[in-house]
Design a protein around this motif. Structure first.
Motif, PDB file in Angstrom:
ATOM      1  N   GLY A  74       0.794  -1.229   0.000  1.00  0.00           N
ATOM      2  CA  GLY A  74       0.000   0.000   0.000  1.00  0.00           C
ATOM      3  C   GLY A  74       0.818   1.267   0.000  1.00  0.00           C
ATOM      4  O   GLY A  74       0.377   2.300  -0.504  1.00  0.00           O
ATOM      5  N   GLY A  75       2.027   1.213   0.566  1.00  0.00           N
ATOM      6  CA  GLY A  75       2.831   2.419   0.677  1.00  0.00           C
ATOM      7  C   GLY A  75       3.215   3.041  -0.647  1.00  0.00           C
ATOM      8  O   GLY A  75       3.513   4.233  -0.720  1.00  0.00           O
ATOM      9  N   SER A  76       3.200   2.236  -1.711  1.00  0.00           N
ATOM     10  CA  SER A  76       3.614   2.751  -3.015  1.00  0.00           C
ATOM     11  C   SER A  76       2.508   3.531  -3.722  1.00  0.00           C
ATOM     12  O   SER A  76       2.790   4.316  -4.633  1.00  0.00           O
ATOM     13  N   THR A  77       1.274   3.337  -3.336  1.00  0.00           N
ATOM     14  CA  THR A  77       0.153   3.920  -4.071  1.00  0.00           C
ATOM     15  C   THR A  77       0.189   5.441  -4.062  1.00  0.00           C
ATOM     16  O   THR A  77       0.183   6.091  -5.113  1.00  0.00           O
ATOM     17  N   ALA A  79       2.681   7.185  -3.071  1.00  0.00           N
ATOM     18  CA  ALA A  79       4.004   7.613  -3.529  1.00  0.00           C
ATOM     19  C   ALA A  79       3.975   7.887  -5.030  1.00  0.00           C
ATOM     20  O   ALA A  79       4.552   8.867  -5.514  1.00  0.00           O
ATOM     21  N   ILE A  80       3.285   7.038  -5.778  1.00  0.00           N
ATOM     22  CA  ILE A  80       3.211   7.185  -7.226  1.00  0.00           C
ATOM     23  C   ILE A  80       2.198   8.255  -7.634  1.00  0.00           C
ATOM     24  O   ILE A  80       2.493   9.121  -8.457  1.00  0.00           O
ATOM     25  N   LEU A  81       1.016   8.220  -7.043  1.00  0.00           N
ATOM     26  CA  LEU A  81      -0.052   9.120  -7.480  1.00  0.00           C
ATOM     27  C   LEU A  81       0.074  10.530  -6.935  1.00  0.00           C
ATOM     28  O   LEU A  81      -0.288  11.497  -7.613  1.00  0.00           O
ATOM     29  N   LEU A  82       0.579  10.646  -5.686  1.00  0.00           N
ATOM     30  CA  LEU A  82       0.563  11.948  -5.028  1.00  0.00           C
ATOM     31  C   LEU A  82       1.940  12.446  -4.601  1.00  0.00           C
ATOM     32  O   LEU A  82       2.050  13.525  -4.013  1.00  0.00           O
ATOM     33  N   ASN A  83       2.985  11.646  -4.849  1.00  0.00           N
ATOM     34  CA  ASN A  83       4.336  11.979  -4.385  1.00  0.00           C
ATOM     35  C   ASN A  83       4.410  11.998  -2.862  1.00  0.00           C
ATOM     36  O   ASN A  83       5.202  12.736  -2.270  1.00  0.00           O
ATOM     37  N   ILE A  84       3.577  11.185  -2.221  1.00  0.00           N
ATOM     38  CA  ILE A  84       3.531  11.101  -0.763  1.00  0.00           C
ATOM     39  C   ILE A  84       3.790   9.646  -0.365  1.00  0.00           C
ATOM     40  O   ILE A  84       2.924   8.787  -0.542  1.00  0.00           O
ATOM     41  N   PRO A  85       4.974   9.322   0.155  1.00  0.00           N
ATOM     42  CA  PRO A  85       5.251   7.933   0.532  1.00  0.00           C
ATOM     43  C   PRO A  85       4.460   7.523   1.766  1.00  0.00           C
ATOM     44  O   PRO A  85       4.530   8.177   2.808  1.00  0.00           O
ATOM     45  N   GLY A  86       3.699   6.435   1.644  1.00  0.00           N
ATOM     46  CA  GLY A  86       2.973   5.936   2.806  1.00  0.00           C
ATOM     47  C   GLY A  86       3.904   5.327   3.835  1.00  0.00           C
ATOM     48  O   GLY A  86       3.607   5.296   5.027  1.00  0.00           O
ATOM     49  N   GLU A  87       5.062   4.821   3.380  1.00  0.00           N
ATOM     50  CA  GLU A  87       6.059   4.202   4.241  1.00  0.00           C
ATOM     51  C   GLU A  87       7.442   4.759   3.907  1.00  0.00           C
ATOM     52  O   GLU A  87       7.661   5.263   2.800  1.00  0.00           O
ATOM     53  N   LEU A  88       8.378   4.641   4.856  1.00  0.00           N
ATOM     54  CA  LEU A  88       9.752   5.073   4.583  1.00  0.00           C
ATOM     55  C   LEU A  88      10.319   4.355   3.373  1.00  0.00           C
ATOM     56  O   LEU A  88      11.044   4.935   2.561  1.00  0.00           O
ATOM     57  N   SER A  89       9.975   3.062   3.241  1.00  0.00           N
ATOM     58  CA  SER A  89      10.517   2.268   2.140  1.00  0.00           C
ATOM     59  C   SER A  89       9.974   2.694   0.791  1.00  0.00           C
ATOM     60  O   SER A  89      10.492   2.279  -0.249  1.00  0.00           O
ATOM     61  N   SER A  90       8.930   3.529   0.785  1.00  0.00           N
ATOM     62  CA  SER A  90       8.347   3.994  -0.477  1.00  0.00           C
ATOM     63  C   SER A  90       8.965   5.300  -0.961  1.00  0.00           C
ATOM     64  O   SER A  90       8.590   5.798  -2.027  1.00  0.00           O
ATOM     65  N   VAL A  91       9.902   5.861  -0.191  1.00  0.00           N
ATOM     66  CA  VAL A  91      10.531   7.123  -0.608  1.00  0.00           C
ATOM     67  C   VAL A  91      11.213   6.982  -1.967  1.00  0.00           C
ATOM     68  O   VAL A  91      11.021   7.832  -2.854  1.00  0.00           O
ATOM     69  N   PRO A  92      12.035   5.919  -2.221  1.00  0.00           N
ATOM     70  CA  PRO A  92      12.644   5.804  -3.555  1.00  0.00           C
ATOM     71  C   PRO A  92      11.620   5.675  -4.675  1.00  0.00           C
ATOM     72  O   PRO A  92      11.888   6.091  -5.805  1.00  0.00           O
ATOM     73  N   THR A  93      10.451   5.106  -4.369  1.00  0.00           N
ATOM     74  CA  THR A  93       9.410   4.946  -5.383  1.00  0.00           C
ATOM     75  C   THR A  93       8.907   6.297  -5.874  1.00  0.00           C
ATOM     76  O   THR A  93       8.513   6.437  -7.043  1.00  0.00           O
ATOM     77  N   CYS A  94       8.930   7.296  -4.980  1.00  0.00           N
ATOM     78  CA  CYS A  94       8.491   8.640  -5.380  1.00  0.00           C
ATOM     79  C   CYS A  94       9.354   9.201  -6.499  1.00  0.00           C
ATOM     80  O   CYS A  94       8.865   9.958  -7.349  1.00  0.00           O
ATOM     81  N   LEU A  95      10.643   8.850  -6.492  1.00  0.00           N
ATOM     82  CA  LEU A  95      11.600   9.488  -7.389  1.00  0.00           C
ATOM     83  C   LEU A  95      11.229   9.303  -8.856  1.00  0.00           C
ATOM     84  O   LEU A  95      11.433  10.206  -9.671  1.00  0.00           O
ATOM     85  N   ASP A  96      10.686   8.122  -9.202  1.00  0.00           N
ATOM     86  CA  ASP A  96      10.272   7.883 -10.580  1.00  0.00           C
ATOM     87  C   ASP A  96       8.776   7.645 -10.714  1.00  0.00           C
ATOM     88  O   ASP A  96       8.218   7.868 -11.785  1.00  0.00           O
ATOM     89  N   GLY A  97       8.138   7.205  -9.641  1.00  0.00           N
ATOM     90  CA  GLY A  97       6.706   6.920  -9.708  1.00  0.00           C
ATOM     91  C   GLY A  97       5.874   8.156  -9.980  1.00  0.00           C
ATOM     92  O   GLY A  97       4.990   8.155 -10.851  1.00  0.00           O
ATOM     93  N   TYR A  98       6.165   9.245  -9.269  1.00  0.00           N
ATOM     94  CA  TYR A  98       5.380  10.468  -9.462  1.00  0.00           C
ATOM     95  C   TYR A  98       5.616  11.099 -10.832  1.00  0.00           C
ATOM     96  O   TYR A  98       4.662  11.527 -11.494  1.00  0.00           O
TER      97      TYR A  98
END
Length: 505
Positions: A74-77, A79-98
């Motif tokens: 769930g933490g990636s959702t 992160a990708i759609l709103l640039n808001i990481p649900g979890e600390l581990s989702s921070v890198p996902t923001c870099l390309d997901g958003y």
């Protein structure tokens, strides 16, 4: 053959109606919790632990385990759609997901995230089935010198995450490390940099800082830009194209392997392994200049790593009774409440329970994939909500998330303070990821440094005398050199593409 037989008997138990329902409930609750900023698996498991006490041990632990790896999904959702990481581990996902979401590829990015999480989760559980005793034994060989070398290796990531300016990255990293020093010293227990404030004695909370730097900052940027919706462009189909899948298969496998093997080490959290997996993928890519601007591999690798880490953590927990993360520490407490003692005896005396829980992880990961791909549209609809409505809702969840960690309004103040700082950092192009990385690594680095120095009369020289730690240091030096070379090449390639009129900004 004995292992396969035990696993099949575990499936027979895990597929009973009651246990399937518990796995589904845990997966759904975990996904929901992962979406909300600040309300991570640790809080959710702690809140629901008393509730599970009325269940049978197998049902209770299956549900709590489902919450744990469900939150990783769930933490990636957001992160990708709103640039808001649900979890600390989702921070890198923001870099390309958003960036992908802004390009109209948010749907495929969410699909790749779900598939990568499933693949790595299954890889981790297979490792749990066949290699638990051997790998847990190897993990015990890591002492303070090895952890110190590992932290040095992780710090080399700052070069890759510099955003083009090494000076800014190192300043932000130093700022993050300075923030981690606030509070009680790890060896002395003496307050540091508290300036007479009782609030600062407990240190600054990582969740509050993350909420501020990402969630509140994003709201402030949206207000400045006068956004109409939360994401620019149509997110697209959640089912990735064949080309996206082909690009993502190897990153999923590599990220899964990084997350699994490092996830065996206590203290090596999913936040660290996801950063390492992202950095590895950037290094092996033929087009590293695309990372940070919408590379699908930049979503697949960290998402695979954090889910593999969550599965790997059950190996030292079940085999040795050693929790490798805060959520697993609470799961350990749950096992103790049920009168179950983790370790070799657990496999001998509670065989049915252990293999039912392991088998339920296969079931839970499959459920998450089946449920999350169709349910992604529910989260994609967030992008249709007018920003004037969404922004206050995000701020409300930010306030709740920051407050709920320690029930402190001080943490809420910290979140909004870093929201303002994050807005300034974004405006003047200062990278926040090195700050986050060094804040996470700071306490681990300091603790391992003190313990290493105390182990030998020769001080830190012991790091070079032990084979594992010396090899890790050599690898750190090699990665630092490679990162410097790749960064120069990337900057040169970006400049060339800009001169040809290709936008990579």
């Amino acid at each position: 053959m004995d292992t396969l037989h035990l696993l099949l008997s575990g499936f027979a138990e895990a597929l009973t109606l009651e246990n399937v329902l518990m796995a589904a409930l845990g997966a759904l609750v975990g996904t929901f919790v992962g979406v909300l900023p600040g309300l991570g698996p640790t809080s959710a498991i702690a809140i629901l632990l008393p509730v599970t006490a009325v269940l049978e041990p197998t049902q209770g632990i299956i549900m709590l385990a489902g919450i744990y790896y469900g939150a990783m999904y769930g933490g990636s959702t957001t992160a990708i759609l709103l640039n808001i990481p649900g979890e600390l581990s989702s921070v890198p996902t923001c870099l390309d997901g958003y960036p992908l979401a802004k390009q109209g590829k948010g749907g495929p990015a969410l699909g790749i995230s779900a598939i990568g999480s499933f693949v790595a989760g299954i890889m981790g559980v297979i490792g749990l089935v066949f290699f638990a005793p051997v790998l847990a034994d190897q993990a015990l060989k890591f002492g303070p010198p090895e952890y110190l070398a590992l932290m040095v290796l992780a710090l080399t990531l700052m070069v890759s995450l510099s955003g083009g300016s090494f000076l800014k990255a190192f300043i932000m990293g130093a700022f993050g490390y300075a923030l981690s020093l606030v509070g009680l010293g790890p060896s002395t227990g003496v307050p540091r940099f508290d300036y007479g404030s009782a609030k600062l004695v407990g240190g600054l909370d990582m969740i509050s800082i993350i909420i501020g730097l990402f969630a509140i900052t994003e709201v402030l940027k949206g207000i400045e830009e006068k956004r109409v919706t939360t994401v620019i462009g149509n997110p697209g189909s959640v089912y990735p194209s064949k080309a996206d899948l082909q690009k993502s298969v190897k990153p999923m496998v590599r990220g899964g392997l990084v997350g699994f093997f490092l996830g065996l080490l206590p203290g090596c959290s999913a936040a660290i392994t996801s950063f390492l997996a992202y950095d590895l993928e950037k290094k092996v890519s033929k087009h590293p200049e695309r990372f940070g601007h919408g590379a699908m591999e930049g979503v697949a690798a960290p998402e695979a790593a954090n889910n593999a880490t969550s599965s790997a953590g059950f190996i030292p927990l079940f085999s040795l009774g050693i929790p490798s993360s805060p959520p697993l520490a609470i799961l350990l407490a749950g096992l103790m409440i049920y009168g179950l003692t983790p370790g070799p005896v657990l496999f001998e005396q509670n065989t049915t329970f252990v293999w039912a829980v392991i088998a339920s992880m296969f079931v839970g990961n499959a459920m998450l994939l089946v449920l999350n791909l169709p349910m992604v549209w529910l989260w994609v609809k967030l992008t249709r909500v007018p920003y004037g409505i969404m922004a206050p809702i995000i701020l409300i969840f930010c306030t709740i998330g920051a407050y709920s960690v320690r029930n402190s309004m001080f943490d809420v103040f910290v979140a909004f303070l870093f929201g303002g700082l994050g807005y300034l950092f974004s405006t003047y192009k200062w990278p926040v990821v090195p700050l986050v990385l060094c804040f996470i690594l700071g306490p681990l680095l300091e603790e391992s440094l003190i313990q290493t120095a105390a182990m030998s009369a020769e001080g830190l020289a012991i790091v070079l005398q032990r084979p594992i730690s010396s090899v890790i240091l050599v690898a750190a030096a090699a990665l630092l050199s490679i990162s410097l070379v790749l960064n120069r090449r990337t900057q040169k390639r970006v400049q060339e593409e800009r001169e040809r009129g290709i936008d990579v900004s």
